[in-house]
Design a protein around this motif. Structure first.
Motif, mmCIF file in Angstrom:
data_model
loop_
_atom_site.group_PDB
_atom_site.id
_atom_site.type_symbol
_atom_site.label_atom_id
_atom_site.label_comp_id
_atom_site.label_asym_id
_atom_site.label_seq_id
_atom_site.Cartn_x
_atom_site.Cartn_y
_atom_site.Cartn_z
ATOM 1 N N VAL A 1 3.284 5.876 -2.974
ATOM 2 C CA VAL A 1 4.472 6.562 -3.501
ATOM 3 C C VAL A 1 4.418 6.629 -5.026
ATOM 4 O O VAL A 1 4.693 7.672 -5.635
ATOM 5 C CB VAL A 1 5.763 5.852 -3.040
ATOM 6 C CG1 VAL A 1 6.981 6.407 -3.773
ATOM 7 C CG2 VAL A 1 5.947 6.002 -1.535
ATOM 8 N N ILE A 2 4.042 5.509 -5.658
ATOM 9 C CA ILE A 2 3.966 5.473 -7.124
ATOM 10 C C ILE A 2 2.907 6.455 -7.632
ATOM 11 O O ILE A 2 3.137 7.182 -8.613
ATOM 12 C CB ILE A 2 3.641 4.043 -7.598
ATOM 13 C CG1 ILE A 2 4.842 3.121 -7.325
ATOM 14 C CG2 ILE A 2 3.297 4.024 -9.085
ATOM 15 C CD1 ILE A 2 4.561 1.660 -7.581
ATOM 16 N N LEU A 3 1.752 6.494 -6.954
ATOM 17 C CA LEU A 3 0.693 7.407 -7.377
ATOM 18 C C LEU A 3 1.112 8.864 -7.229
ATOM 19 O O LEU A 3 0.831 9.697 -8.098
ATOM 20 C CB LEU A 3 -0.586 7.133 -6.571
ATOM 21 C CG LEU A 3 -1.300 5.812 -6.861
ATOM 22 C CD1 LEU A 3 -2.475 5.622 -5.909
ATOM 23 C CD2 LEU A 3 -1.778 5.765 -8.313
ATOM 24 N N VAL A 4 1.775 9.176 -6.115
ATOM 25 C CA VAL A 4 2.231 10.557 -5.888
ATOM 26 C C VAL A 4 3.255 10.958 -6.943
ATOM 27 O O VAL A 4 3.176 12.037 -7.537
ATOM 28 C CB VAL A 4 2.820 10.711 -4.467
ATOM 29 C CG1 VAL A 4 3.516 12.058 -4.323
ATOM 30 C CG2 VAL A 4 1.727 10.564 -3.418
ATOM 31 N N THR B 1 0.828 -1.202 0.000
ATOM 32 C CA THR B 1 0.000 0.000 0.000
ATOM 33 C C THR B 1 0.862 1.251 0.000
ATOM 34 O O THR B 1 0.600 2.207 -0.740
ATOM 35 C CB THR B 1 -0.933 0.004 1.223
ATOM 36 O OG1 THR B 1 -1.760 -1.160 1.200
ATOM 37 C CG2 THR B 1 -1.812 1.249 1.225
ATOM 38 N N ALA B 2 1.903 1.246 0.850
ATOM 39 C CA ALA B 2 2.811 2.392 0.906
ATOM 40 C C ALA B 2 3.510 2.602 -0.439
ATOM 41 O O ALA B 2 3.645 3.733 -0.918
ATOM 42 C CB ALA B 2 3.849 2.193 2.007
ATOM 43 N N LEU C 1 4.643 12.266 -13.852
ATOM 44 C CA LEU C 1 4.150 11.619 -15.066
ATOM 45 C C LEU C 1 2.908 12.297 -15.616
ATOM 46 O O LEU C 1 2.795 12.532 -16.825
ATOM 47 C CB LEU C 1 3.867 10.137 -14.787
ATOM 48 C CG LEU C 1 3.352 9.319 -15.969
ATOM 49 C CD1 LEU C 1 4.383 9.340 -17.098
ATOM 50 C CD2 LEU C 1 3.077 7.875 -15.543
ATOM 51 N N LEU C 2 1.949 12.623 -14.746
ATOM 52 C CA LEU C 2 0.688 13.195 -15.208
ATOM 53 C C LEU C 2 0.880 14.531 -15.920
ATOM 54 O O LEU C 2 0.281 14.756 -16.985
ATOM 55 C CB LEU C 2 -0.293 13.328 -14.047
ATOM 56 C CG LEU C 2 -1.701 13.815 -14.396
ATOM 57 C CD1 LEU C 2 -2.327 12.918 -15.454
ATOM 58 C CD2 LEU C 2 -2.579 13.869 -13.154
#
Length: 332
Positions: A107-110, A102-103, A116-117
């Protein structure tokens, strides 16, 4: 070693009838006894994943299967055969691994959102058909005209003079986009913004507040910078990434477009985007021999609203750093 026996229900996969059986494993062979007798090598059987206290399922090659409610006894039987759940299943059963995963996901999403976004939004914005941008602009302006804007009360001659003055200025780049300056009376006070379709909307209140042609040219140059760099489109894509991805993948932009007009009202540009639009305005002023002090005055004037609140600067955040940066460019 004594073989273990586990109670189960057997289904033949053809009817709904269930049979009470006992499962025993010996020397790599699974034996059923009770209402059904059969046997099969354990290598031919498929065992379902372990999910909390849910019954486990063992499937035979012909589609028949067992349901085993006593998961603890079945786990002991499996262990005696040397069977081991896959790595993924074992990770799912571990709280420590789940928390770590989950952590890592957070981190990947942030990192994706921060790095990236923004990059992907530029690619998507450039790939969107012009028809989508025109529709977004038209729908947004219609939404604002119904709720926040009304017809301008500025004299037509004053509007034409402002448009002609800005049209006479040379853009800092050769590929400047087509644009149209339109005026509106506003319920939200001094403001200006550029729509993806090319309209630069200027409120009467902004014109009266600045009361300086060069300062107003600074606002228009800044907004043209947003338009040229497709900042609004990129920010809209970032703010509605899921809807945009669906629109690009499936060719249906209706859901995305429906959410955009309200979003425009609450949109705030990032610091980097603001500086990029400032740089565009700086370059435009320099290309036309206009003092950058007038551009700095634009932000100083808007930042000195009597109410202490500038609608324009609420979506274009001011800072002493930005003004100092403009004045520094004047000295270069």
């Amino acid at each position: 070693m004594q073989s273990r026996t586990v109670s189960a229900f057997y289904f033949d996969g053809k009817t709904s009838r269930r049979y009470a059986v006992e499962l025993t494993v010996d020397a790599g062979i699974a034996y059923l006894s009770g209402e059904v007798q059969r046997q099969a090598p354990i290598t031919e059987l498929r065992v379902s994943e372990r999910v909390s206290r849910a019954a486990r399922k063992v499937t035979f090659p012909d589609g028949a299967y067992l349901e085993i409610a006593d998961v603890d006894a079945f786990a002991e039987l499996l262990a005696s055969t040397g069977y081991q759940d896959s790595l993924v299943v074992r990770m799912q059963q571990s709280w420590r691994t789940t928390l770590q995963a989950t952590a890592a996901l957070i981190v990947i999403l942030v990192l994706g959102y921060v790095y990236l976004l923004p990059a992907a939004s530029g690619v998507i914005a450039n790939a969107l058909p012009e028809s989508v941008e025109r529709r977004i602009g038209a729908d947004t302006l219609e939404f604002l005209d119904q709720r926040m804007l009304s017809a301008s009360t500025l004299p037509k001659s004053e509007q034409d003079a402002i448009i002609s003055r800005f049209r006479a200025l040379r853009p800092p780049a050769q590929d400047a986009p087509d644009y149209q300056i339109i005026f509106r009376k506003s319920k939200i006070g001094p403001n200006a913004f550029a729509l993806p379709s090319g309209e630069i909307v200027v409120t009467d209140e902004l014109v009266r507040r600045l009361d300086d042609d060069d300062a107003l040219m600074g606002v228009l140059a800044h907004e043209l910078g947003h338009l040229h760099r497709r900042h609004l489109m990129r920010r809209l894509i970032q703010a509605s990434a899921v809807g945009t991805a669906a629109a690009v993948l499936f060719g249906d932009a209706s859901t995305l477009i429906a959410t955009i007009p309200p979003l425009v009202l609450d949109l705030k540009y990032s610091r980097d985007i603001e500086l990029e639009a400032d740089d565009y305005a700086i370059a435009m002023f320099k290309a036309n021999g206009i003092s950058l002090k007038k551009l700095a005055y634009t932000f100083e004037k808007l930042d000195s609203e009597p109410t202490g609140f500038s609608p324009y600067l609420s979506t274009h955040p001011p800072s002493k750093e930005r003004i100092d940066r403009i004045l520094k460019a004047q000295a270069e």
